[in-house]
Design an enzyme around this catalytic site. Structure first.
Site, PDB file in Angstrom:
ATOM      1  N   TYR A 292     -50.645 -22.447 -13.972  1.00 18.78           N
ATOM      2  CA  TYR A 292     -50.133 -23.821 -13.955  1.00 18.78           C
ATOM      3  C   TYR A 292     -50.939 -24.819 -12.973  1.00 18.78           C
ATOM      4  O   TYR A 292     -51.985 -24.487 -12.389  1.00 18.78           O
ATOM      5  CB  TYR A 292     -48.841 -23.732 -13.359  1.00 18.78           C
ATOM      6  N   CYS A 293     -50.738 -26.042 -13.146  1.00 14.87           N
ATOM      7  CA  CYS A 293     -51.077 -27.149 -12.261  1.00 14.87           C
ATOM      8  C   CYS A 293     -50.167 -28.025 -12.036  1.00 14.87           C
ATOM      9  O   CYS A 293     -49.018 -27.842 -11.900  1.00 14.87           O
ATOM     10  CB  CYS A 293     -52.468 -27.872 -12.971  1.00 14.87           C
ATOM     11  N   ARG A 294     -50.560 -29.373 -11.957  1.00 15.12           N
ATOM     12  CA  ARG A 294     -49.582 -30.608 -11.426  1.00 15.12           C
ATOM     13  C   ARG A 294     -48.867 -30.893 -12.756  1.00 15.12           C
ATOM     14  O   ARG A 294     -47.559 -31.278 -12.808  1.00 15.12           O
ATOM     15  CB  ARG A 294     -50.233 -31.635 -10.782  1.00 15.12           C
TER      16      ARG A 294
ATOM     17  N   GLY B 229     -50.052 -29.776 -16.210  1.00 17.20           N
ATOM     18  CA  GLY B 229     -50.434 -28.810 -17.481  1.00 17.20           C
ATOM     19  C   GLY B 229     -51.821 -29.144 -18.155  1.00 17.20           C
ATOM     20  O   GLY B 229     -52.135 -28.405 -19.028  1.00 17.20           O
TER      21      GLY B 229
ATOM     22  N   LEU C   2     -46.222 -27.287 -12.105  1.00 13.61           N
ATOM     23  CA  LEU C   2     -45.474 -26.183 -11.127  1.00 13.61           C
ATOM     24  C   LEU C   2     -44.050 -26.384 -11.229  1.00 13.61           C
ATOM     25  O   LEU C   2     -43.417 -25.235 -11.267  1.00 13.61           O
ATOM     26  CB  LEU C   2     -45.758 -27.317  -9.585  1.00 13.61           C
TER      27      LEU C   2
END
Length: 110
Positions: free
Chosen positions: A68-70, A72, A96
């Site tokens: 995951y990231c901020r 996608g 997230l």
């Protein structure tokens, strides 16, 4: 006596088997270290997306890996890199917030 045996088996399960089940998946935060330090999913590890193949020496290719990231986007790039490297269970969990919901985990704020 039978009740005591059941309790003993349950205790063995909790201490020996349950931790092994928890290791069947890996959660990876691929954001920058600055983003990681503002909060991350409980149980996640931090590897920036461009360094994702550093896991190749220690993580089996059939292990389920949630990234995951901020938004996608970076986790999508990391997922693609892992898939191309033979990781068949790499999953883009998105942002997230989406990953928190998907994995039913808390966010740890530093």
């Amino acid at each position: 006596m039978i009740g005591l045996r059941k309790k003993f088996k349950y205790i063995i399960f909790l201490f020996l088997v349950f931790p092994l089940l928890a290791q069947n998946e890996l959660i990876v935060d691929v954001r920058t270290i600055e983003e990681w330090n503002t909060g991350h999913i409980d149980g996640a590890i931090h590897i920036e997306w461009q360094d994702i193949l550093t896991i190749s020496d220690t993580v089996a290719k059939d292990k389920k890996i949630y990234l995951y990231c901020r938004s996608g986007n970076r986790s999508g790039k990391a997922t693609k890199i892992l898939n191309e490297a033979g990781y068949s269970q790499a999953i883009n969990a998105g942002s997230l917030t989406k990953a928190k919901e998907l994995l039913n985990r808390d966010i740890i704020y530093n």
